[in-house]
Enzyme design. Structure first.
Site, PDB file in Angstrom:
ATOM      1  CD1 TRP A  83      -3.043  -0.973   2.668  1.00 24.37           C
ATOM      2  CD2 TRP A  83      -2.021  -1.823   0.449  1.00 24.37           C
ATOM      3  NE1 TRP A  83      -3.920  -2.012   2.168  1.00 24.37           N
ATOM      4  CE2 TRP A  83      -3.815  -2.514   0.787  1.00 24.37           C
ATOM      5  CE3 TRP A  83      -2.644  -2.421  -1.409  1.00 24.37           C
ATOM      6  CZ2 TRP A  83      -4.192  -3.024  -0.129  1.00 24.37           C
ATOM      7  CZ3 TRP A  83      -3.185  -3.097  -1.787  1.00 24.37           C
ATOM      8  CH2 TRP A  83      -4.162  -3.579  -1.115  1.00 24.37           C
ATOM      9  CG  ASN A 209      -7.482  -3.051  -3.147  1.00 26.13           C
ATOM     10  OD1 ASN A 209      -6.461  -4.100  -3.429  1.00 26.13           O
ATOM     11  ND2 ASN A 209      -7.974  -2.801  -1.375  1.00 26.13           N
ATOM     12  CD  GLU A 210     -10.211  -5.626  -3.703  1.00 33.10           C
ATOM     13  OE1 GLU A 210     -11.179  -5.838  -2.603  1.00 33.10           O
ATOM     14  OE2 GLU A 210      -9.589  -6.942  -4.007  1.00 33.10           O
ATOM     15  CE1 TYR A 296      -8.544 -12.776  -0.391  1.00 29.42           C
ATOM     16  CE2 TYR A 296      -9.355 -11.123  -2.467  1.00 29.42           C
ATOM     17  CZ  TYR A 296      -8.711 -11.906  -1.451  1.00 29.42           C
ATOM     18  OH  TYR A 296      -7.910 -11.289  -1.771  1.00 29.42           O
ATOM     19  CD  GLU A 329      -5.926  -8.323  -3.188  1.00 33.91           C
ATOM     20  OE1 GLU A 329      -7.242  -8.706  -2.469  1.00 33.91           O
ATOM     21  OE2 GLU A 329      -5.847  -6.875  -3.050  1.00 33.91           O
ATOM     22  CD1 TRP A 372      -5.094 -11.749   1.564  1.00 33.86           C
ATOM     23  CD2 TRP A 372      -4.264 -10.026   0.607  1.00 33.86           C
ATOM     24  NE1 TRP A 372      -5.708 -10.545   3.016  1.00 33.86           N
ATOM     25  CE2 TRP A 372      -4.868  -8.925   2.133  1.00 33.86           C
ATOM     26  CE3 TRP A 372      -4.499  -9.117  -0.287  1.00 33.86           C
ATOM     27  CZ2 TRP A 372      -5.310  -8.036   2.131  1.00 33.86           C
ATOM     28  CZ3 TRP A 372      -4.054  -7.925   0.027  1.00 33.86           C
ATOM     29  CH2 TRP A 372      -4.415  -7.338   1.443  1.00 33.86           C
TER      30      TRP A 372
END
Ligand SMILES: *[C@@H]1O[C@H](CO)[C@@H](O)[C@H](O)[C@H]1NC(C)=O
Ligand SMILES: *[C@@H]1O[C@H](CO)[C@@H](O)[C@H](O)[C@H]1NC(C)=O
Ligand SMILES: *[C@@H]1O[C@H](CO)[C@@H](O)[C@H](O)[C@H]1NC(C)=O
Ligand SMILES: *[C@@H]1O[C@H](CO)[C@@H](O)[C@H](O)[C@H]1NC(C)=O
Length: 417
Positions: A83, A209-210, A296, A329, A372
């Site tokens: 990050w 991020n996303e 995920y 991820e 991840w």
């Protein structure tokens, strides 16, 4: 006739300047580049396995980062994603938004930008960008390449909503189009990117991020009624062009989860732009160098087999668009955390499930994979936090297969061409 040949000559000259000189010849040594669907490093193919350690800058300890990077290198990993943002208000209002502060890495003295009733200040000091300097210097020293996300869709470490609440926006997706907010984000990008633009340790600058139209219903601002793929793609186009103007030699990626926008798939949010993503449109943009996708099934109410198809569908996009795609991820919860977070059990376990996705990625020759998240037990504070997805290197049963063997399989692609 004459006019035509002069014109053709100019065209050849122009394409020579754009295609060859500005690209291959001037790219500094040690920078990662792309060639069709592959990455390259120092003139050789660069298929890689790597991982995510968002927490590296927040521990503010270069020695810890070095221990982690060296252990990862010994296991065969080559790339870390982390990050490059931490925004917060000077005074925290517990009833305010976004609700940052309860993050996995625990309390951190580090932050990169603070906001005082609408006024941002960048923290250049030892608890600010100097903490990120340590991550970059350590990556240079250990030969690790870094993928750096520059803001967050989610409330962790501040992210988009800190800009939006400070600059008078109401909705989460105001971040993508309110001129004042876009300008403030560009000001941050300018400082951050200029600081590291000469470092070969940076593999890629990442827009967010996303990035999504909406975020967390409790911790974030609500989604507006009119956010869709047009808003997100327009922002991707604008910010990717801005970053390339600041730094033409580092790669640019979106950090998106990889949603498709297929008109024939309204049955599935991930294939019908439920959150504003459009993988094909975003990856077709000239300043987006490679594609990213996440996976995920636990959070997304999907099965492990759905995940395998998701990997294949992104490989198809890699070949159709002729740009690399990174599986950046992916995770499968431990039984304990699944019960804790979701009140559910599963008969499927991490090694076979994640192993199958990884085998698919290798078979399809995806350009890179980043699991991840990176788990290591040798930090000065012991083990990093287990969010339910963490793969610890000293958990031999998991790490031998999902880290070491997978890294070897990805690296073998470099010798097959
Ligand atoms: C941050 O500051 C803004 C603007 O002053 C305010 O609207 C918001 O509620 C604050 N959020 C937090 C979490 O402090
Ligand atoms: C749906 O559309 C996509 C993109 O146009 C196409 O690749 C795919 O084959 C289609 N699927 C079906 C089931 O028709
Ligand atoms: C999950 O499994 C545990 C242990 O076998 C059991 O006690 C629990 O009732 C199960 N929970 C659910 C929601 O199925
Ligand atoms: C940083 O990490 C090293 C090695 O892990 C440790 O010896 C040192 O005490 C840490 N420094 C701080 C300030 O925590």
């Amino acid at each position: 006739m004459l006019i035509q040949s002069v014109f053709l000559g100019l065209l050849a000259l122009a394409s020579g300047l754009v295609g060859v000189d500005a690209g291959a010849r001037k790219t500094p040594k040690g920078f990662v580049t792309t060639k069709g669907t592959k990455f390259q490093l120092n003139g050789k193919d660069f298929y890689f396995a790597g991982t995510n350690a968002y927490y590296f800058p927040f521990g503010d300890n270069g020695t810890d980062v070095e221990l982690g990077m060296k252990a990862a290198t010994a296991a065969g990993l080559k790339v870390f994603r982390t990050w490059g943002f931490f925004d917060k208000n000077v005074t925290f209002d517990p009833r305010g938004l976004p609700k940052y502060g309860g993050e996995g890495a625990g309390p951190s003295k580090v932050y990169f930008q603070s906001w005082d009733h609408g006024k941002p200040s960048i923290n250049y000091g030892p608890t600010g960008l100097q903490a990120f300097d340590k991550v970059v210097r350590t990556a240079e020293k250990t030969g690790i390449k870094l993928v750096v996300a520059l803001t967050n869709n989610w409330a962790d470490y501040g992210g988009m909503d800190v800009y939006t609440v400070n600059l008078g926006g109401k909705y989460h997706d105001d971040f993508y189009h309110m001129p004042k907010i876009v300008k403030a984000y560009k000001n941050y990008l300018k400082v951050f990117i200029n600081r590291y633009k000469h470092s070969p340790a940076i593999m890629s600058w990442q827009l967010a991020n996303e990035p999504r139209c909406g975020a967390d219903g409790v911790r974030n601002l609500p989604r507006s009624a009119d956010c869709d793929d047009k808003r997100i793609s327009a922002w991707v186009k604008d910010i990717s062009a801005y970053i390339k103007k600041l730094d033409p030699y580092h790669l640019v990626s979106t950090g998106s989860e990889g949603e498709f926008n297929f008109p024939n798939r309204s049955d599935d949010w991930a294939y019908s732009s439920g959150n504003g993503g459009d993988f094909y449109k975003e990856l077709s943009l000239p300043n987006v160098d490679y594609g990213t996708f996440h996976l995920y099934p636990d959070w997304w109410s999907k099965t492990s087999a759905w995940g395998t198809q998701w990997v294949k569908d992104h490989a198809t996009a890699q070949y159709k668009l002729g740009k690399p795609v990174v599986f950046e991820e992916y995770g499968w919860l431990t039984p304990e955390k699944r019960l804790e977070y979701l009140g559910k059990n599963s008969t499927e376990h991490r090694i076979p499930v994640v192993g199958e996705w990884q085998r698919t990625a290798v078979q399809q020759k995806l350009a890179g994979t980043l699991y991840w998240q990176f788990g290591f037990s040798g930090y000065s504070y012991g083990r990093n936090h287990d969010d339910g997805f963490t793969i610890y290197l000293d958990n031999k049963e998991e790490a031998d297969v999902l880290v070491v063997k997978h890294a070897r399989d990805m690296d073998a692609l470099n010798r097959k061409g």
